[in-house]
Design a protein around this motif. Sequence first.
Motif, PDB file in Angstrom:
ATOM      1  N   SER A  65       0.830  -1.204   0.000  1.00  0.00           N
ATOM      2  CA  SER A  65       0.000   0.000   0.000  1.00  0.00           C
ATOM      3  C   SER A  65       0.866   1.257   0.000  1.00  0.00           C
ATOM      4  N   SER A  66       1.950   1.241   0.766  1.00  0.00           N
ATOM      5  CA  SER A  66       2.855   2.392   0.803  1.00  0.00           C
ATOM      6  C   SER A  66       3.523   2.610  -0.543  1.00  0.00           C
ATOM      7  N   THR A  88       3.289   6.019  -2.817  1.00  0.00           N
ATOM      8  CA  THR A  88       4.462   6.769  -3.247  1.00  0.00           C
ATOM      9  C   THR A  88       4.558   6.831  -4.768  1.00  0.00           C
ATOM     10  N   LEU A  93      10.957   8.564  -0.165  1.00  0.00           N
ATOM     11  CA  LEU A  93       9.899   7.635   0.224  1.00  0.00           C
ATOM     12  C   LEU A  93       9.714   6.542  -0.811  1.00  0.00           C
ATOM     13  N   ALA A 122      10.219   2.572  -0.150  1.00  0.00           N
ATOM     14  CA  ALA A 122       9.139   1.621  -0.446  1.00  0.00           C
ATOM     15  C   ALA A 122       9.619   0.529  -1.386  1.00  0.00           C
ATOM     16  N   LEU A 172       0.224  11.014   3.618  1.00  0.00           N
ATOM     17  CA  LEU A 172       1.424  10.789   4.420  1.00  0.00           C
ATOM     18  C   LEU A 172       1.294  11.485   5.776  1.00  0.00           C
ATOM     19  N   ASN A 216      -0.598   9.640   8.521  1.00  0.00           N
ATOM     20  CA  ASN A 216       0.078   8.572   9.253  1.00  0.00           C
ATOM     21  C   ASN A 216       0.907   9.081  10.422  1.00  0.00           C
TER      22      ASN A 216
END
Length: 284
Positions: free
Chosen positions: A88-89, A93, A119, A123, A222, A225
């Motif tokens: 998912s991240s 990104t 990022l 990832a 982002l 989170n």
Amino acid sequence: PGWLLLGITAELASLVAFSRLQNQLLRAGKVAMGWRRLFGITVAAGAMASSIPAGPAVASVYAFRQYRRGGADESLAGWTLLATLITSSLGLTLMSGAGVLIAERQGASFDLVGVTLVLLGAAVVATALLWRRKVLVSVALLAIRIAERLKPGSHDRYESLASIVASRLSRVDLSFGEFIPALGWALLNWCLDCACLVCGYLAVGASVPLRGLLLAYGAAQLAANLPITPGGLGVVEGSLTVALVAYGGAQISTVAAVILYRIISFWAYVPIGWLTWAGLAVVD
């Protein structure tokens, strides 16, 4: 009203995509768990993560237990949680990276290019580790050895646990052909959620600042989170509004669109999620 209904539909579809992502990853461990049940788990866990202290941790424990009830062993359930987070991240990104390319010079002026690239690199590295099962096994064994030092006298028990973890993780086979659909579901999840924001603009009769949309959306997600408020309450609304206005959105209409988006994706989502949790608890 038509755009409002379309936004609600897009948000529901994004949750379906996230449940299909989990389904795809569980299948890598040879566990077939229906995506409809995973949809309920997704909604319930999302409500937990967004409304109570230490919500993400509680939601992870809840999802772990639900995976176990669905037939996954401890190792596969833990791996699925990690793989879902990483995939998912990576999807977010990649979406933010596309936003940087679309925003061009404006993205550079807000110092978001470097952050997005860092990022994205993190990832990609984390995703590569999903295929390196030996690395995952080594990390798990290291954690077990640390636990053994903290609680001496249980050598045999920890050694047995270490062999079980190594054996079970080695059976998780995430092929490239299985990962691509998982990444596709992750991207679809974010794109449909962003489409809900676009519908918020159209519902209030405002033009969408398309050039900065993806970049502003990615930055806001982002920010969500950050462990400041549950579900990024206030943080998402503020950061998303400021970024969209900076990219050309009208102030009043942007505030209205963002609030409408958050009503659909957060305020209405939380009570529905808790009702879903109650329904799953009764069924179980």
